[in-house]
Write a protein that holds these residues in place. Structure first.
Motif: not given
Length: 120
Positions: A50-54, A112-119
């Motif tokens: 997961m990449s978080v681009l801030n 949170a949604e992205a992490l859930d998908w990746a898990r």
């Protein structure tokens, strides 16, 4: 490993890259990111990223090239999913580059949604 502008860590089976505001978007910085990425990608449980681009800097050709390198290295270690978290067009531009490497991707503005998908 952490610098003032980015950190990489593993949460469950997901290798998370958190790119903060003010991160430089030069090739040298992303080379360091990719070295750390490769060290963490070798962990047996890691199968997603997961990449978080801030960061506010625009994504340039160096960034896309390094993202493709990371996706290529990741597939060698069994990383088959890549979630990209960002507001706006950055995530869509990066998604296209990662998908070229044969990695399943999703984009979201919700970490949170992205992490859930990746898990899963």
């Amino acid at each position: 490993m952490s610098t003032s502008n980015w950190k990489l860590y593993v949460e469950d089976n997901v290798l998370v890259a958190d790119f903060a505001e003010g991160m430089p978007s030069d090739a040298e910085e992303y080379r360091r990111v990719n070295e750390q990425f490769e060290r963490l990608a070798t962990r047996g449980e890691v199968d997603a990223h997961m990449s978080v681009l801030n960061m506010s800097a625009s994504l340039n050709s160096d960034v896309f090239e390094k993202a493709q390198e990371a996706a290529e290295v990741g597939t060698e270690y069994g990383i088959t999913k890549w979630a990209i978290v960002s507001e706006g067009i950055k995530s869509l531009a990066l998604k296209g580059k990662v998908e070229e490497m044969g990695v399943e991707t999703m984009t979201s503005d919700d970490e949170a949604e992205a992490l859930d998908w990746a898990r899963n």
